[in-house]
Design an enzyme around this catalytic site. Structure first.
Site, short mmCIF file in Angstrom:
data_model
loop_
_atom_site.label_atom_id
_atom_site.label_comp_id
_atom_site.label_asym_id
_atom_site.label_seq_id
_atom_site.Cartn_x
_atom_site.Cartn_y
_atom_site.Cartn_z
N ASN A 163 8.32 -9.30 25.32
CA ASN A 163 9.38 -8.34 25.61
C ASN A 163 10.70 -8.92 25.12
OD1 ASN A 163 7.80 -6.41 26.80
ND2 ASN A 163 8.23 -7.07 28.90
N LYS A 184 10.86 0.36 24.78
CA LYS A 184 10.54 -0.55 25.89
C LYS A 184 11.81 -1.26 26.39
CE LYS A 184 7.26 -2.97 28.23
NZ LYS A 184 6.45 -4.13 28.16
#
Ligand SMILES: NC(=O)C1=CN([C@@H]2O[C@H](COP(=O)(O)OP(=O)(O)OC[C@H]3O[C@@H](n4cnc5c(N)ncnc54)[C@H](OP(=O)(O)O)[C@@H]3O)[C@@H](O)[C@H]2O)C=CC1
Ligand SMILES: CC(C)(CO)C(=O)C(=O)O
Length: 318
Positions: A114, A197
């Site tokens: 991430n 995201k």
């Protein structure tokens, strides 16, 4: 064709990926001290992990085993088709540095993490080192957590998208099918997927870390929900200003995710509770850097970032 894959960061997601790639040759690039300690031993050092499949996954795949054990050799400078980095974003360069002199044996590096910003840092560093390996970036919706140092729970089956760092659709076609990693899909719009995201993480992660609440409480608690709405608006407007279109209304999307992961502790909250550095520097911090460059203020993002960082940096319990 059997692929030769190196894994740097054998934590929750790294272990899940190793399970999908176990038909290939998977090596582990362990922390340097461990690697050096075993480099001169007669026997190849093995990294052992056990992976337990959670009920949600076994419901979808009753034919899968309830658990499996992986025993993976330490990388000993063999040629690699892929070196996949699954450390936390902020650990990327530090983890790679001890292996710098051997990276010429690596065809492609994939950052499966991430957060944003680490890809550019690594691209810059690779160029400075004169290393020709291709850089790839990936994002996963799998859900896994560590039970302890060697045991991982695979809680939610997801999807992994990967794409080249400077996406060039013409070059993508040159990646032979035989070089594609199992359980990953090669796409040409990886940046857009990572930004989707990023927007979600930029709302849920700092709020859950600040309020120390479960994801679901952001939707059910009126005060938190108001904060969530304000932050989602700030992030969404900023994305619009940067020309980064999102597929749907960010508030609706974030509420949907908060509800579908209601009982989860976000990764940032887990880090705060464990008194570890969060990835917020690569989420909210990345947005603040972009905002600074564009002369835009993100007051809510900045305030949350400062509050959460204060707490982790000074190790305060709250
Ligand atoms: N867990 C999940 O469900 C998901 C995670 N992600 C992302 O994937 C990435 C990894 O997350 P996750 O697997 O949860 O994290 P973990 O903390 O479980 O795993 C990180 C691993 O990196 C290792 N590591 C850290 N520094 C070094 C170093 N210098 N050298 C070698 N190894 C190092 C850690 O080793 P040690 O154990 O010794 O600390 C650990 O094994 C993050 O970016 C996360 O946001 C994305 C989607 C879902
Ligand atoms: C989507 C979310 C917020 C789920 O917990 C996540 O990715 C995280 O915790 O980092």
């Amino acid at each position: 064709m059997s692929l030769s894959i190196g894994l740097l960061g054998l934590g929750a997601i790294g272990t899940v990926m190793a399970s999908y790639w176990r038909q290939h040759t998977v090596f582990v690039l362990g922390r340097c001290a461990a690697a050096l300690q075993h480099a001169h031993t007669e026997h190849q050092y093995k990294h052992k992990r056990s992976l337990t499949y959670g009920p949600a996954i076994l419901n979808q795949h009753p034919e899968w085993p309830e658990a499996l054990t992986l025993s993976l050799p330490q990388w000993n400078h063999q040629r690699l088709d892929w070196l996949v980095v699954t450390t936390k974003a902020g650990d990327t360069l530090e983890a790679l540095l001890p292996y710098a002199s051997q990276l010429h044996r690596v065809e492609r590096i994939l950052l499966l993490q991430n957060g944003m910003g680490q890809h550019e840092q690594l691209a810059h560093w690779l160029k400075k080192q004169g290393l020709p390996c291709e850089l790839w970036r990936g994002t996963s919706t799998d859900g896994a957590y560590r039970l302890d140092k060697t045991r991982v729970m695979y809680a939610g089956l997801g999807h992994v998208w990967v794409g080249q760092h400077r996406s060039n659709p013409a070059r993508l076609c040159t990646l032979p099918t035989s070089c594609r990693l199992p359980h990953t899909e090669v796409v040409t719009d990886i940046l857009a997927r990572q930004r989707e995201k990023l927007a979600i993480n930029a709302v849920i992660n700092p709020l859950t870390a600040h309020y120390r609440c479960l994801n679901g409480e952001l939707a059910s608690n009126i005060r938190y929900r108001q904060q969530l709405q304000a932050l989602a608006t700030e992030v969404e407007q900023f994305f619009l200003q940067l020309g980064w279109p999102l597929q749907e209304n960010l508030f609706d999307r974030v509420i949907q995710i908060a509800l579908s992961t209601a009982q989860n502790r976000s990764s940032s909250l887990q880090d705060v509770l464990a008194n570890k550095a969060t990835e917020l520097r690569h989420i909210s911090g990345y947005l603040l850097t972009q905002a600074n460059t564009s002369g835009i203020e993100l007051p809510l993002t900045r305030a949350l970032m400062d509050q959460v960082n204060d707490r982790t940096e000074h190790g305060k319990q709250f």
